[in-house]
Design a protein around this motif. Structure first.
Motif, mmCIF file in Angstrom:
data_model
loop_
_atom_site.group_PDB
_atom_site.id
_atom_site.type_symbol
_atom_site.label_atom_id
_atom_site.label_comp_id
_atom_site.label_asym_id
_atom_site.label_seq_id
_atom_site.Cartn_x
_atom_site.Cartn_y
_atom_site.Cartn_z
ATOM 1 N N ASN A 76 9.712 -0.893 3.663
ATOM 2 C CA ASN A 76 10.000 -2.314 3.523
ATOM 3 C C ASN A 76 11.366 -2.678 4.098
ATOM 4 O O ASN A 76 11.533 -3.737 4.693
ATOM 5 C CB ASN A 76 9.919 -2.712 2.052
ATOM 6 N N GLY A 275 11.206 -3.077 -7.747
ATOM 7 C CA GLY A 275 10.412 -4.241 -7.391
ATOM 8 C C GLY A 275 9.314 -3.836 -6.430
ATOM 9 O O GLY A 275 9.022 -4.533 -5.451
ATOM 10 N N GLU A 277 5.818 -3.243 -4.601
ATOM 11 C CA GLU A 277 4.768 -4.238 -4.389
ATOM 12 C C GLU A 277 3.603 -4.068 -5.370
ATOM 13 O O GLU A 277 2.844 -5.004 -5.594
ATOM 14 C CB GLU A 277 4.250 -4.148 -2.954
ATOM 15 N N ALA A 288 14.199 -5.636 -9.815
ATOM 16 C CA ALA A 288 13.851 -5.832 -8.408
ATOM 17 C C ALA A 288 15.115 -5.843 -7.562
ATOM 18 O O ALA A 288 16.109 -6.475 -7.925
ATOM 19 C CB ALA A 288 13.091 -7.148 -8.234
ATOM 20 N N GLN A 289 15.066 -5.139 -6.427
ATOM 21 C CA GLN A 289 16.220 -5.126 -5.531
ATOM 22 C C GLN A 289 15.865 -5.529 -4.101
ATOM 23 O O GLN A 289 16.654 -5.347 -3.188
ATOM 24 C CB GLN A 289 16.915 -3.772 -5.560
ATOM 25 N N PHE A 290 14.687 -6.069 -3.881
ATOM 26 C CA PHE A 290 14.322 -6.799 -2.669
ATOM 27 C C PHE A 290 14.607 -6.015 -1.374
ATOM 28 O O PHE A 290 15.469 -6.384 -0.580
ATOM 29 C CB PHE A 290 15.062 -8.139 -2.634
ATOM 30 N N HIS A 292 13.005 -5.718 1.486
ATOM 31 C CA HIS A 292 12.838 -6.427 2.756
ATOM 32 C C HIS A 292 14.069 -7.278 3.055
ATOM 33 O O HIS A 292 14.579 -7.296 4.188
ATOM 34 C CB HIS A 292 11.583 -7.311 2.710
ATOM 35 N N GLU A 293 14.576 -7.947 2.040
ATOM 36 C CA GLU A 293 15.789 -8.754 2.203
ATOM 37 C C GLU A 293 16.986 -7.860 2.530
ATOM 38 O O GLU A 293 17.849 -8.230 3.331
ATOM 39 C CB GLU A 293 16.057 -9.538 0.918
ATOM 40 N N GLN A 294 17.037 -6.679 1.932
ATOM 41 C CA GLN A 294 18.114 -5.746 2.243
ATOM 42 C C GLN A 294 18.083 -5.380 3.733
ATOM 43 O O GLN A 294 19.121 -5.304 4.397
ATOM 44 C CB GLN A 294 17.994 -4.481 1.400
ATOM 45 N N SER A 316 21.789 -8.214 -4.024
ATOM 46 C CA SER A 316 21.352 -8.801 -5.287
ATOM 47 C C SER A 316 20.267 -7.959 -5.950
ATOM 48 O O SER A 316 19.562 -7.172 -5.302
ATOM 49 C CB SER A 316 20.822 -10.218 -5.051
ATOM 50 N N ARG A 318 17.560 -8.246 -9.787
ATOM 51 C CA ARG A 318 17.143 -9.160 -10.854
ATOM 52 C C ARG A 318 16.130 -8.482 -11.771
ATOM 53 O O ARG A 318 15.248 -7.753 -11.313
ATOM 54 C CB ARG A 318 16.517 -10.423 -10.236
#
Length: 341
Positions: A76, A275, A277, A288-290, A292-294, A316, A318
């Motif tokens: 990801n 986080g 999928e 969740a540490q995202f 894809h955003e990282q 970030s 959450r």
């Protein structure tokens, strides 16, 4: 053969503007960039990598050093990186760094010195001091992602805080017999992510007045989580909650609870980190540490570094509450240990 001049005539701009539009560098309006790219696509024109490198001194390529290629998290992250690089006209080259010293030395001293990339992204690797020295000596922009080595410019997540948040969630529900599945050593938080997560767990438990918190070291796989959790659940006084240092470990704990006849969350609460999928499918509470955003942020940071700018900072995370965590059976805090906060 279609050339840059043909694209320039079709788009009604100069050859220099075509070069800027297709390279992703230089100031140009979005409308002009779109018009040039449309003309290039219509004519089937692709910039020659060799010619571009000779003209600009850049390879239009970013190297990504990754420890594992078969993990959901890294897949990801890589997708996020590619989503930012491709529109800017950059390719991505992967360099897999194993635990074998000879392989690591060959990559650092040979592969990365061939001048094929304009910058490097280093993903979640624990590097020795001499390896950091060699990376920084490459004379390339280097951006770490998830690196705990403070000498490496990096986007970082506070993994001690991540573990604290997960543990404090269980404590707030009233749990006191909480076990942690992960890796790392007591005392010194260490330079790797699992150690920092263990340190955050130990600190949260100590703050709640709970000493000798239960910890089980295991590999970061579903099978590792399954084996560790099943052994815990067969103890005379099993935990009522498990904090797993990854969602895949947590999935294993959920399967172990099922096979041991324990209801989740009535008999056992489980929380993970990532986080993943599939976490929603399993009803897993997670931090969740995202990824894809990282990956997107890492790509933006390395492209900024190539252009002489700095775009680093904290990543970030959450808490995402689902059905795998609740108060201990009966809705009351356990009698052992400190009272519920």
């Amino acid at each position: 053969m279609t050339g840059i001049d043909d694209v320039a005539r079709a788009a009604g701009v100069s050859a220099a503007t075509v070069s800027r539009a297709l390279s992703g560098r230089g100031r140009i309006s979005d409308a002009t960039r779109a018009r040039v790219r449309a003309a290039a696509a219509d004519l089937g024109y692709v910039v020659s990598a060799a010619a571009s490198a000779l003209a600009t001194g850049r390879a239009a390529n970013i190297g990504v050093v990754v420890p594992l290629l078969d993990r959901w998290f890294f897949a990801n992250v890589l997708d996020g990186i590619a989503s930012r690089l491709t529109p800017r006209g950059y390719d991505m080259t992967l360099y897999s760094m194993s635990t074998d010293r000879a392989q690591r030395d060959g990559m650092l001293d040979v592969s990365l010195r061939r001048g094929r990339v304009d910058g490097l992204i280093v993903l979640s690797l624990t590097l020795a001091d001499d390896e950091v020295d060699r990376l920084l000596a490459l004379d390339l922009p280097v951006v770490g992602l998830g690196s705990t080595n403070r000498r490496l410019p990096a986007l970082r997540i506070d993994d001690v805080a991540v573990a604290r948040l997960a543990t404090e969630h269980l404590l707030a529900l009233g749990h006191r017999r909480i076990a942690h599945l992960g890796a790392g050593y007591p005392g010194d938080p260490g330079l790797d992510i699992p150690s920092q997560r263990r340190h955050g767990f130990d600190a949260a438990m100590a703050d709640a007045g709970i000493r000798d918190a239960r910890f089980v070291a295991t590999d970061f796989t579903i099978d590792g989580g399954y084996r560790a959790a099943r052994a815990l659940l067969r103890e005379a006084e099993p935990p009522t909650a498990i904090f797993a240092a990854s969602d895949e470990l947590a999935f294993g704990a959920l399967f172990a609870a099922r096979d041991e006849g324990r209801d989740v969350p009535r008999d056992l609460s489980v929380i993970g980190v990532d986080g993943h999928e599939m976490s929603d499918f399993f009803g897993l509470t997670t931090i969740a540490q995202f990824p894809h955003e990282q990956g997107e942020r890492a790509a933006d940071a390395v492209l900024a570094a190539v252009d002489g700018r700095t775009e680093l900072g904290e990543l970030s995370f959450r808490l995402v509450e689902r059905t795998s965590t609740s108060a201990p059976h009966g809705g009351l805090a356990e009698k052992s240990g400190s009272p519920a906060p």
